[in-house]
Design a protein around this motif. Sequence first.
Motif, PDB file in Angstrom:
ATOM      1  N   ASN A 105       1.017  -1.186  -0.125  1.00  0.00           N
ATOM      2  CA  ASN A 105      -0.115  -0.045   0.025  1.00  0.00           C
ATOM      3  C   ASN A 105       0.931   1.308  -0.184  1.00  0.00           C
ATOM      4  OD1 ASN A 105      -1.782   2.111   1.172  1.00  0.00           O
ATOM      5  ND2 ASN A 105      -3.170   0.531   1.333  1.00  0.00           N
ATOM      6  N   ILE A 131       0.584   3.211   3.425  1.00  0.00           N
ATOM      7  CA  ILE A 131       1.015   2.456   4.627  1.00  0.00           C
ATOM      8  C   ILE A 131       2.223   1.720   4.722  1.00  0.00           C
ATOM      9  CG2 ILE A 131      -0.183   0.620   6.219  1.00  0.00           C
ATOM     10  CD1 ILE A 131      -2.700   0.826   4.840  1.00  0.00           C
ATOM     11  N   LYS A 179     -10.816 -10.481   9.299  1.00  0.00           N
ATOM     12  CA  LYS A 179     -10.044  -9.144   9.529  1.00  0.00           C
ATOM     13  C   LYS A 179      -8.557  -9.354   9.889  1.00  0.00           C
ATOM     14  CE  LYS A 179     -14.019  -7.429   8.989  1.00  0.00           C
ATOM     15  NZ  LYS A 179     -14.626  -6.919   7.708  1.00  0.00           N
ATOM     16  N   GLY A 202      -0.314  -2.207  10.493  1.00  0.00           N
ATOM     17  CA  GLY A 202       0.106  -0.784  10.219  1.00  0.00           C
ATOM     18  C   GLY A 202       1.309  -0.625  11.339  1.00  0.00           C
ATOM     19  N   TYR A 214      -4.713   0.173  10.937  1.00  0.00           N
ATOM     20  CA  TYR A 214      -5.635  -0.084  10.221  1.00  0.00           C
ATOM     21  C   TYR A 214      -6.326  -1.452  10.295  1.00  0.00           C
ATOM     22  CZ  TYR A 214      -3.029   3.543   7.798  1.00  0.00           C
ATOM     23  OH  TYR A 214      -2.020   4.774   7.630  1.00  0.00           O
ATOM     24  N   LEU A 226      -7.846  -4.378   8.006  1.00  0.00           N
ATOM     25  CA  LEU A 226      -7.966  -4.655   6.554  1.00  0.00           C
ATOM     26  C   LEU A 226      -8.890  -5.908   6.417  1.00  0.00           C
ATOM     27  CD1 LEU A 226      -4.179  -4.939   5.468  1.00  0.00           C
ATOM     28  CD2 LEU A 226      -5.772  -2.673   5.441  1.00  0.00           C
ATOM     29  N   LYS A 282      -8.533  -4.261   1.440  1.00  0.00           N
ATOM     30  CA  LYS A 282      -8.419  -2.872   1.528  1.00  0.00           C
ATOM     31  C   LYS A 282      -8.775  -2.400   2.973  1.00  0.00           C
ATOM     32  CE  LYS A 282     -10.304  -2.271  -3.280  1.00  0.00           C
ATOM     33  NZ  LYS A 282     -11.560  -1.963  -3.939  1.00  0.00           N
ATOM     34  N   VAL A 283      -8.416  -1.089   3.040  1.00  0.00           N
ATOM     35  CA  VAL A 283      -8.521  -0.682   4.567  1.00  0.00           C
ATOM     36  C   VAL A 283      -9.970  -0.470   4.795  1.00  0.00           C
ATOM     37  CG1 VAL A 283      -8.423   1.441   5.819  1.00  0.00           C
ATOM     38  CG2 VAL A 283      -6.328   0.394   4.469  1.00  0.00           C
ATOM     39  N   GLU A 284     -10.640  -1.069   6.161  1.00  0.00           N
ATOM     40  CA  GLU A 284     -11.926  -0.782   6.395  1.00  0.00           C
ATOM     41  C   GLU A 284     -11.902   0.409   7.485  1.00  0.00           C
ATOM     42  OE1 GLU A 284     -13.899  -4.234   7.889  1.00  0.00           O
ATOM     43  OE2 GLU A 284     -14.184  -4.850   5.616  1.00  0.00           O
ATOM     44  N   TYR A 316      -9.387   3.199  10.092  1.00  0.00           N
ATOM     45  CA  TYR A 316      -8.207   3.772  10.254  1.00  0.00           C
ATOM     46  C   TYR A 316      -8.325   4.271  11.879  1.00  0.00           C
ATOM     47  CZ  TYR A 316      -5.182   7.786  10.775  1.00  0.00           C
ATOM     48  OH  TYR A 316      -4.159   8.741  11.217  1.00  0.00           O
TER      49      TYR A 316
END
Length: 211
Positions: free
Chosen positions: A68, A71, A84, A88, A95, A97, A103-105, A107
């Motif tokens: 990413n 990140i 999940k 990070g 984060y 994911l 993908k980031v859900e 933050y």
Amino acid sequence: SSYDQTIKVWDVTTGKMISERDVSTPKDIYIKSISYNKDGTQLLVCNVDAKLSLYNAQTLNPIQIIANDTIRFSTASYSKDGKKVVTGGASGQFYILDVTTWKVEKYFKTVDRNEQFASMDILKFNNDDKRILAISGIVGLGKIYDIESSKVVHKLHGTSYSVASAKFSPVKGLFVAAYDDMNAKLWSMNNGRLIGSLRGHTSLIQCVSFS
């Protein structure tokens, strides 16, 4: 995983090595964290180059590299339901994911204005996947986050020593952390309070675990 830049899988019954993979690169990249998915078929590896790599847990063949541009990954671990990953925070945040899309859900900001900047070295879901324990290992800054609200519900007070590892108890609401003041400390995940210190080591502690 090791500073020798290899991943090894062992059979705990026979003590024999099942598979091995050399992940060395010209940049001398070593492995910072490693985590099994829920059914034990895949390994999620976080390298010091701030990337995540997914491997087949049996053969150690690579499946996917997760990168990413925004990140810098410092650690990663799966939720208990396996849906999940919390990851990070080489630049002081983390984060959640989704493991199907990566993908980031969500933050989470971890450093307040009056706090020292540091990477998040320990990130773990609690036993019911409703809270996250986030610890900056270098400065010993620890916080407990509510996932639904993304807010800090407790700060870990009473220590400024660096933390090498942490482990949740099978009994819900407790975790133990290893500190470089030669003590292991038992904490409540429910209220963030220090329950007690386990003394007796004569040097810094690297690893802790429950039976």
